[in-house]
Design a protein around this motif. Sequence first.
Motif, PDB file in Angstrom:
ATOM      1  N   GLU A   8      28.225 -36.489 -35.831  1.00 32.13           N
ATOM      2  CA  GLU A   8      29.628 -36.247 -35.797  1.00 32.13           C
ATOM      3  C   GLU A   8      30.143 -36.871 -34.460  1.00 32.13           C
ATOM      4  OE1 GLU A   8      29.463 -31.949 -35.840  1.00 32.13           O
ATOM      5  OE2 GLU A   8      28.900 -31.811 -37.979  1.00 32.13           O
ATOM      6  N   GLN A   9      29.305 -36.943 -33.709  1.00 32.95           N
ATOM      7  CA  GLN A   9      29.892 -37.673 -32.171  1.00 32.95           C
ATOM      8  C   GLN A   9      30.153 -39.266 -32.562  1.00 32.95           C
ATOM      9  OE1 GLN A   9      26.728 -36.897 -29.223  1.00 32.95           O
ATOM     10  NE2 GLN A   9      27.471 -35.054 -28.629  1.00 32.95           N
ATOM     11  N   MET A  10      29.389 -39.839 -33.239  1.00 35.43           N
ATOM     12  CA  MET A  10      29.430 -41.113 -33.624  1.00 35.43           C
ATOM     13  C   MET A  10      30.797 -41.287 -34.494  1.00 35.43           C
ATOM     14  SD  MET A  10      26.051 -43.110 -34.447  1.00 35.43           S
ATOM     15  CE  MET A  10      24.738 -41.947 -34.937  1.00 35.43           C
ATOM     16  N   ALA A  11      31.153 -40.399 -35.489  1.00 38.33           N
ATOM     17  CA  ALA A  11      32.219 -40.453 -36.339  1.00 38.33           C
ATOM     18  C   ALA A  11      33.355 -40.255 -35.407  1.00 38.33           C
ATOM     19  CB  ALA A  11      31.872 -39.356 -37.473  1.00 38.33           C
ATOM     20  N   GLN A  12      33.332 -39.251 -34.591  1.00 37.16           N
ATOM     21  CA  GLN A  12      34.354 -39.017 -33.881  1.00 37.16           C
ATOM     22  C   GLN A  12      34.713 -40.013 -32.789  1.00 37.16           C
ATOM     23  OE1 GLN A  12      36.685 -36.175 -33.702  1.00 37.16           O
ATOM     24  NE2 GLN A  12      37.658 -37.246 -32.083  1.00 37.16           N
ATOM     25  N   ALA A  13      33.926 -40.798 -32.267  1.00 33.54           N
ATOM     26  CA  ALA A  13      34.040 -42.082 -31.444  1.00 33.54           C
ATOM     27  C   ALA A  13      34.663 -42.996 -32.260  1.00 33.54           C
ATOM     28  CB  ALA A  13      32.715 -42.409 -30.514  1.00 33.54           C
ATOM     29  N   LEU A  14      34.095 -43.411 -33.328  1.00 28.22           N
ATOM     30  CA  LEU A  14      34.818 -44.497 -34.625  1.00 28.22           C
ATOM     31  C   LEU A  14      36.184 -43.854 -34.613  1.00 28.22           C
ATOM     32  CD1 LEU A  14      31.889 -45.320 -36.832  1.00 28.22           C
ATOM     33  CD2 LEU A  14      32.935 -46.874 -35.000  1.00 28.22           C
ATOM     34  N   LYS A  15      36.650 -42.817 -34.987  1.00 26.65           N
ATOM     35  CA  LYS A  15      37.856 -42.347 -35.033  1.00 26.65           C
ATOM     36  C   LYS A  15      38.657 -42.536 -33.994  1.00 26.65           C
ATOM     37  CE  LYS A  15      39.298 -38.057 -35.435  1.00 26.65           C
ATOM     38  NZ  LYS A  15      40.497 -37.459 -34.682  1.00 26.65           N
ATOM     39  N   ASP A  16      38.427 -42.235 -32.967  1.00 28.04           N
ATOM     40  CA  ASP A  16      38.988 -42.650 -31.587  1.00 28.04           C
ATOM     41  C   ASP A  16      39.400 -43.991 -31.328  1.00 28.04           C
ATOM     42  OD1 ASP A  16      39.165 -39.557 -31.306  1.00 28.04           O
ATOM     43  OD2 ASP A  16      37.484 -39.512 -29.778  1.00 28.04           O
ATOM     44  N   HIS A  21      42.622 -48.717 -30.842  1.00 30.92           N
ATOM     45  CA  HIS A  21      42.645 -50.214 -31.209  1.00 30.92           C
ATOM     46  C   HIS A  21      43.414 -50.561 -32.599  1.00 30.92           C
ATOM     47  CE1 HIS A  21      39.974 -50.964 -27.906  1.00 30.92           C
ATOM     48  NE2 HIS A  21      39.333 -50.311 -28.121  1.00 30.92           N
ATOM     49  N   LEU A  22      43.443 -49.927 -33.590  1.00 35.83           N
ATOM     50  CA  LEU A  22      44.337 -50.173 -34.569  1.00 35.83           C
ATOM     51  C   LEU A  22      45.308 -49.340 -34.764  1.00 35.83           C
ATOM     52  CD1 LEU A  22      41.555 -50.467 -37.447  1.00 35.83           C
ATOM     53  CD2 LEU A  22      42.605 -52.448 -36.014  1.00 35.83           C
ATOM     54  N   THR A  69      18.527 -44.130 -40.940  1.00 34.09           N
ATOM     55  CA  THR A  69      19.231 -43.811 -39.682  1.00 34.09           C
ATOM     56  C   THR A  69      19.161 -45.257 -38.770  1.00 34.09           C
ATOM     57  OG1 THR A  69      16.785 -43.552 -38.681  1.00 34.09           O
ATOM     58  CG2 THR A  69      18.348 -41.478 -39.246  1.00 34.09           C
ATOM     59  N   SER A  70      18.446 -46.356 -39.275  1.00 32.65           N
ATOM     60  CA  SER A  70      18.643 -47.692 -38.663  1.00 32.65           C
ATOM     61  C   SER A  70      20.050 -48.209 -39.234  1.00 32.65           C
ATOM     62  CB  SER A  70      17.441 -48.385 -38.957  1.00 32.65           C
ATOM     63  OG  SER A  70      17.381 -48.616 -40.286  1.00 32.65           O
ATOM     64  N   LYS A  71      20.291 -47.943 -40.391  1.00 34.83           N
ATOM     65  CA  LYS A  71      21.411 -48.601 -41.349  1.00 34.83           C
ATOM     66  C   LYS A  71      22.642 -47.863 -40.601  1.00 34.83           C
ATOM     67  CE  LYS A  71      20.016 -50.241 -45.515  1.00 34.83           C
ATOM     68  NZ  LYS A  71      20.232 -50.097 -46.940  1.00 34.83           N
ATOM     69  N   ILE A  72      22.630 -46.488 -40.133  1.00 27.78           N
ATOM     70  CA  ILE A  72      23.741 -45.846 -39.604  1.00 27.78           C
ATOM     71  C   ILE A  72      23.902 -46.322 -38.123  1.00 27.78           C
ATOM     72  CG2 ILE A  72      24.465 -43.614 -38.901  1.00 27.78           C
ATOM     73  CD1 ILE A  72      22.806 -42.458 -41.303  1.00 27.78           C
ATOM     74  N   GLU A  73      22.854 -46.538 -37.648  1.00 26.15           N
ATOM     75  CA  GLU A  73      23.250 -46.972 -36.138  1.00 26.15           C
ATOM     76  C   GLU A  73      23.579 -48.349 -36.000  1.00 26.15           C
ATOM     77  OE1 GLU A  73      19.325 -46.548 -34.682  1.00 26.15           O
ATOM     78  OE2 GLU A  73      19.337 -44.399 -34.322  1.00 26.15           O
ATOM     79  N   SER A  74      23.103 -49.285 -37.119  1.00 25.79           N
ATOM     80  CA  SER A  74      23.856 -50.538 -36.965  1.00 25.79           C
ATOM     81  C   SER A  74      25.299 -50.481 -37.299  1.00 25.79           C
ATOM     82  CB  SER A  74      22.719 -51.631 -37.892  1.00 25.79           C
ATOM     83  OG  SER A  74      22.806 -51.257 -39.223  1.00 25.79           O
ATOM     84  N   ALA A  75      25.430 -49.856 -38.346  1.00 30.89           N
ATOM     85  CA  ALA A  75      26.890 -49.481 -38.930  1.00 30.89           C
ATOM     86  C   ALA A  75      27.852 -49.208 -37.837  1.00 30.89           C
ATOM     87  CB  ALA A  75      26.816 -48.633 -40.073  1.00 30.89           C
ATOM     88  N   SER A  80      31.907 -50.419 -33.878  1.00 30.82           N
ATOM     89  CA  SER A  80      32.268 -50.067 -32.480  1.00 30.82           C
ATOM     90  C   SER A  80      32.601 -51.366 -31.870  1.00 30.82           C
ATOM     91  CB  SER A  80      31.404 -49.024 -31.727  1.00 30.82           C
ATOM     92  OG  SER A  80      30.079 -49.734 -31.666  1.00 30.82           O
ATOM     93  N   ALA A  81      31.797 -52.525 -31.981  1.00 34.36           N
ATOM     94  CA  ALA A  81      31.797 -53.731 -31.444  1.00 34.36           C
ATOM     95  C   ALA A  81      33.120 -54.615 -31.843  1.00 34.36           C
ATOM     96  CB  ALA A  81      30.602 -54.652 -31.682  1.00 34.36           C
ATOM     97  N   HIS A  82      33.376 -54.191 -33.215  1.00 33.21           N
ATOM     98  CA  HIS A  82      34.678 -55.026 -33.647  1.00 33.21           C
ATOM     99  C   HIS A  82      35.699 -54.348 -33.140  1.00 33.21           C
ATOM    100  CE1 HIS A  82      37.458 -56.642 -36.523  1.00 33.21           C
ATOM    101  NE2 HIS A  82      38.024 -55.521 -37.003  1.00 33.21           N
ATOM    102  N   LEU A  83      35.802 -52.968 -33.238  1.00 34.69           N
ATOM    103  CA  LEU A  83      37.113 -52.484 -32.751  1.00 34.69           C
ATOM    104  C   LEU A  83      37.283 -52.362 -31.170  1.00 34.69           C
ATOM    105  CD1 LEU A  83      36.489 -48.910 -34.751  1.00 34.69           C
ATOM    106  CD2 LEU A  83      38.314 -50.799 -35.118  1.00 34.69           C
TER     107      LEU A  83
END
Length: 124
Positions: A8-16, A21-22, A69-75, A80-83
């Motif tokens: 949930e924290q990762m999803a919130q960080a990506l949403k923010d 940035h977009l 979990t490794s795919k989730i972390e790499s995704a 986040s790197a692109h954004l």
Amino acid sequence: MKSPDDIEQMAQALKDAMQKHLGVKGRNLEHAVRKAGRRLPKKLRAPARLMVQAEAVSGNLKLLRQLDTSKIESAYADLSAHLSAIDRAAERRARMLSVLAVIAFNLIIVFAAWVIWLKARGSI
């Protein structure tokens, strides 16, 4: 295994990050990814869908264990790197320069047509 809070924290960080940035606002990550649409590169749409799926099943531990979990972390890292590399001000400047270039080209064409018309009438 990632805990539901981590997902949930990762999803919130990506949403923010998408909002920052977009300029995409959304109720949750799924809504933000849907609104981002083609502004996300094609190679990052699958990782974005994976993050949306992980956020959706984060409340159910049995379903969460089925995700890699490794795919989730790499995704998350890829998204986040692109954004973080996106500069909205530079994109705005580039869009404005593009519009100005089109206007200048059209003015040149109109001026050339006017000169040709004057020459055909014998005014020049």
